[in-house]
Structure formats: C-alpha cells, structure tokens
Design a protein around this motif. Sequence first.
Motif, PDB file in Angstrom:
ATOM      1  N   GLY A 147      75.303 164.329  16.017  1.00 51.19           N
ATOM      2  CA  GLY A 147      75.073 162.968  16.484  1.00 51.19           C
ATOM      3  C   GLY A 147      76.363 162.174  16.410  1.00 51.19           C
ATOM      4  O   GLY A 147      77.420 162.680  16.019  1.00 51.19           O
ATOM      5  N   THR A 148      76.283 160.930  16.804  1.00 51.17           N
ATOM      6  CA  THR A 148      77.468 160.072  16.826  1.00 51.17           C
ATOM      7  C   THR A 148      77.537 159.219  15.564  1.00 51.17           C
ATOM      8  O   THR A 148      76.543 159.039  14.869  1.00 51.17           O
ATOM      9  CB  THR A 148      77.442 159.160  18.054  1.00 51.17           C
ATOM     10  N   ASN A 149      78.739 158.730  15.292  1.00 51.05           N
ATOM     11  CA  ASN A 149      78.975 157.848  14.150  1.00 51.05           C
ATOM     12  C   ASN A 149      78.578 158.503  12.827  1.00 51.05           C
ATOM     13  O   ASN A 149      77.864 157.922  12.004  1.00 51.05           O
ATOM     14  CB  ASN A 149      78.228 156.525  14.314  1.00 51.05           C
ATOM     15  N   ALA A 150      79.047 159.733  12.640  1.00 49.56           N
ATOM     16  CA  ALA A 150      78.773 160.440  11.394  1.00 49.56           C
ATOM     17  C   ALA A 150      79.435 159.720  10.222  1.00 49.56           C
ATOM     18  O   ALA A 150      80.484 159.096  10.370  1.00 49.56           O
ATOM     19  CB  ALA A 150      79.280 161.876  11.484  1.00 49.56           C
ATOM     20  N   PRO A 151      78.843 159.771   9.032  1.00 53.43           N
ATOM     21  CA  PRO A 151      79.458 159.118   7.871  1.00 53.43           C
ATOM     22  C   PRO A 151      80.751 159.821   7.476  1.00 53.43           C
ATOM     23  O   PRO A 151      80.990 160.981   7.839  1.00 53.43           O
ATOM     24  CB  PRO A 151      78.388 159.275   6.787  1.00 53.43           C
ATOM     25  N   GLU A 152      81.578 159.119   6.741  1.00 55.54           N
ATOM     26  CA  GLU A 152      82.800 159.734   6.235  1.00 55.54           C
ATOM     27  C   GLU A 152      82.424 160.860   5.268  1.00 55.54           C
ATOM     28  O   GLU A 152      81.671 160.660   4.307  1.00 55.54           O
ATOM     29  CB  GLU A 152      83.648 158.690   5.512  1.00 55.54           C
ATOM     30  N   LEU A 153      82.929 162.052   5.533  1.00 53.77           N
ATOM     31  CA  LEU A 153      82.490 163.231   4.790  1.00 53.77           C
ATOM     32  C   LEU A 153      82.732 163.092   3.293  1.00 53.77           C
ATOM     33  O   LEU A 153      81.935 163.572   2.476  1.00 53.77           O
ATOM     34  CB  LEU A 153      83.178 164.481   5.329  1.00 53.77           C
ATOM     35  N   SER A 154      83.822 162.462   2.916  1.00 55.07           N
ATOM     36  CA  SER A 154      84.134 162.351   1.489  1.00 55.07           C
ATOM     37  C   SER A 154      83.136 161.463   0.740  1.00 55.07           C
ATOM     38  O   SER A 154      83.129 161.448  -0.495  1.00 55.07           O
ATOM     39  CB  SER A 154      85.555 161.811   1.299  1.00 55.07           C
ATOM     40  N   GLN A 155      82.287 160.732   1.474  1.00 51.89           N
ATOM     41  CA  GLN A 155      81.274 159.894   0.841  1.00 51.89           C
ATOM     42  C   GLN A 155      79.930 160.619   0.701  1.00 51.89           C
ATOM     43  O   GLN A 155      78.984 160.062   0.140  1.00 51.89           O
ATOM     44  CB  GLN A 155      81.063 158.615   1.657  1.00 51.89           C
ATOM     45  N   VAL A 156      79.857 161.857   1.191  1.00 52.58           N
ATOM     46  CA  VAL A 156      78.610 162.616   1.182  1.00 52.58           C
ATOM     47  C   VAL A 156      78.562 163.486  -0.078  1.00 52.58           C
ATOM     48  O   VAL A 156      79.545 164.141  -0.426  1.00 52.58           O
ATOM     49  CB  VAL A 156      78.484 163.490   2.440  1.00 52.58           C
ATOM     50  N   ARG A 157      77.422 163.486  -0.755  1.00 48.81           N
ATOM     51  CA  ARG A 157      77.202 164.316  -1.936  1.00 48.81           C
ATOM     52  C   ARG A 157      76.006 165.236  -1.701  1.00 48.81           C
ATOM     53  O   ARG A 157      75.004 164.823  -1.113  1.00 48.81           O
ATOM     54  CB  ARG A 157      76.938 163.462  -3.172  1.00 48.81           C
ATOM     55  N   LEU A 158      76.128 166.476  -2.167  1.00 45.65           N
ATOM     56  CA  LEU A 158      75.024 167.434  -2.092  1.00 45.65           C
ATOM     57  C   LEU A 158      74.589 167.828  -3.492  1.00 45.65           C
ATOM     58  O   LEU A 158      75.393 167.825  -4.436  1.00 45.65           O
ATOM     59  CB  LEU A 158      75.441 168.693  -1.323  1.00 45.65           C
ATOM     60  N   THR A 159      73.315 168.177  -3.623  1.00 46.30           N
ATOM     61  CA  THR A 159      72.795 168.662  -4.888  1.00 46.30           C
ATOM     62  C   THR A 159      71.810 169.791  -4.626  1.00 46.30           C
ATOM     63  O   THR A 159      71.360 169.981  -3.482  1.00 46.30           O
ATOM     64  CB  THR A 159      72.117 167.516  -5.672  1.00 46.30           C
TER      65      THR A 159
END
Length: 344
Positions: A147-159
């Motif tokens: 999709g468009t306007n993806a969040p900044e990857l460094s702000q994404v956390r996975l668990t």
Amino acid sequence: EKAYAPTYYPGVGSINESQPVNVGVGQELNAVNFNLLLVRTAHVTGTVMNDDGSLTYSGQVNLQPETSGGGGRGRLGVNFGSRVDGEGKFSIGNVPPGRYILRARGTDTDPPLFASQPITVSSGDVSDVAVILRPGATISGTVTFEGTNAPELSQVRLTAPSADPGGGVGPNPNARVEKDGRFALDGVSAGSHWIRAANQLRGWALKSVIVDGRDLVDTPFELRSGQKLNDVNVVFTSKQQEINGTVPNEQGQPITDFTVLAFPVDPGLWRPLARQIATARPDQTGRFQIRSLPPGTYYVVTVDPAEQGEWFEPAFLDQQRVTATRVILGDSDIKTHDFKISTR
C-alpha cells in the motif's frame, strides 16, 4: 499449617461449567448455587539451574493449570508464581491438587533462558523440583508493507507472543525493524507462538506471516530451544475492513459502558490473539468502530466482560453467539450494525 481452597481448579472442580447461564442487561438471577469442596493445598519447591549446571540467581517460576481440551487457555486469573531467590530456589504455596505446566524464566543472562515442564500436585507437597533452563529461539526475516504511505520501518516493532495456554513467563521480547526491512527477534521461549506487531500501526493490518513457504498468520508455529527460524516474511496491508454502528438505549441515549465484541462464526478460530476476535468501546456519542478484522463471517454482540481478555475464552464466546448478529466482511467492506440496549 495447611491451607484449604475451593475446587475451582482442573482435576478437582465440582462447579458445573457445561450449562452456561445467560443474563440480560439489568436482569436479576436468583438461586444460583455453586458446589464447593474444600481441599488441602500444597507447597511446590525446587531449584532453578542454567543449562551449564550453575544456579540461577534471578528469575520467575509460574504454575499454570493444564487445560483438558488443548484448544483454549488456562482458567482466567488462575496461576501461581514465585521469584527465584539468591540461592536458586523457588517456593509456591497454596497450590490446589491438579495438573499444571511449570514455566520458568531466568534473567541472569541476556537474552534470558527458559524452561517448561509438566507437574502434578496430588495430596501432599511437591519438593526438590529440578528446573533446567535452556536458550530461547531466534526469529529473523523481513517486513513488507503493501500500500501507499507505509510507516517508517525503524518505528515498527515485532513480537512473538506465546500461543500456549497460560502464555509465557515475563514480558515478550520485541524487535525493531531495520531500514532495509529486516528484523531479528532474540530470546523467544520454546513452545507455540504467533508473530504480531508490538506497536499500533494506524491504518495497517497484518496480512500474512510466511514461514517455510506457508502462511501461518492464523496458525501458531512451534519453536524449539536454541532454534534459529530464518527467512520469515511478515506482510502488512493498507486494505482494511470495518464494522461500525451505535449503541443506544431504548430512548436513543448513548450507552458507553458496554463492549462491542466481534468474533468468527468458525469456532476453530476461537483462540487467544486470533486476528478474528476484536472489541471496541463506544465513544461518548455511543458510536463504535472495529477495523482490525480480516475478511470473513462474524458474530457481533454487546457484552459486559468481567475480566480482561475473557472474550478469547471458547466457553464465553459460545454463550454470546446465542444473541449475536451475523456480519459478512469481504475485502475492503464497511458494514454498519446498530444495537439497542434494554435497561429495564
């Protein structure tokens, strides 16, 4: 002196849970009887050691009642715990008879070490339990946004939260996604797990989790101690489905102290952390909105859960579907359903 407890535990219980009781809003239900049997409780004690044989000097040990069916969680609010002392010992008191899963987490090392083993409490204390901690697993791979306007990857956390009944011991580790989309999640306990976003990604929903060529977004996967699970592809999508509506009383006034629950028609998906189970509280105008559900067929109902997370319990969901409304969600569908709460 021994303590005693009512039989609200696996292997002892005399409360009949096979006949659910439905209570309407404002209804008074009299003559509800519970059959309780006082039983002698036990102490469970032992020693926690690292995998090299040395003592563990800090950590946590929990006992979670074993489930009989394997498909649900342990009983809500029922668990017993102890911290590991400076001599590697633990002591858990007032444990009723039954079968349990003992889970331990040692915090002497980074990442922590883990253990999980069955234990049975019968008519007396259980002493000298030896708990051997093992290294956790590592999950690594990539994250993709469709999709468009993806969040900044460094702000994404996975668990990787536990999918086992009762969950794990201590907080779930989480991993930051690097700018190139890669991630590495260390210190994951052995057992059954999901992969989920650790932080809210507004406008985005988890679409798939590809492990060894299979999509396991809705299927927990097993991890072994020390395992390295590589090349996991986690995909998020900007396509979202929505169920919205209002929750007024008979006079049209907004009701805000109930929860709107959406859950799948398929009982096979009635599991903790299932994407197909979601709740929302109405705002001050009585409006609600649920946007985290994947396409599918759902029950929608208003509930007043007594305990956080109760809506993941199969027995609880089975009671709610009696008065629920079916809603079918296709790709990018927006469905509206208005409730009317009787306060008489």
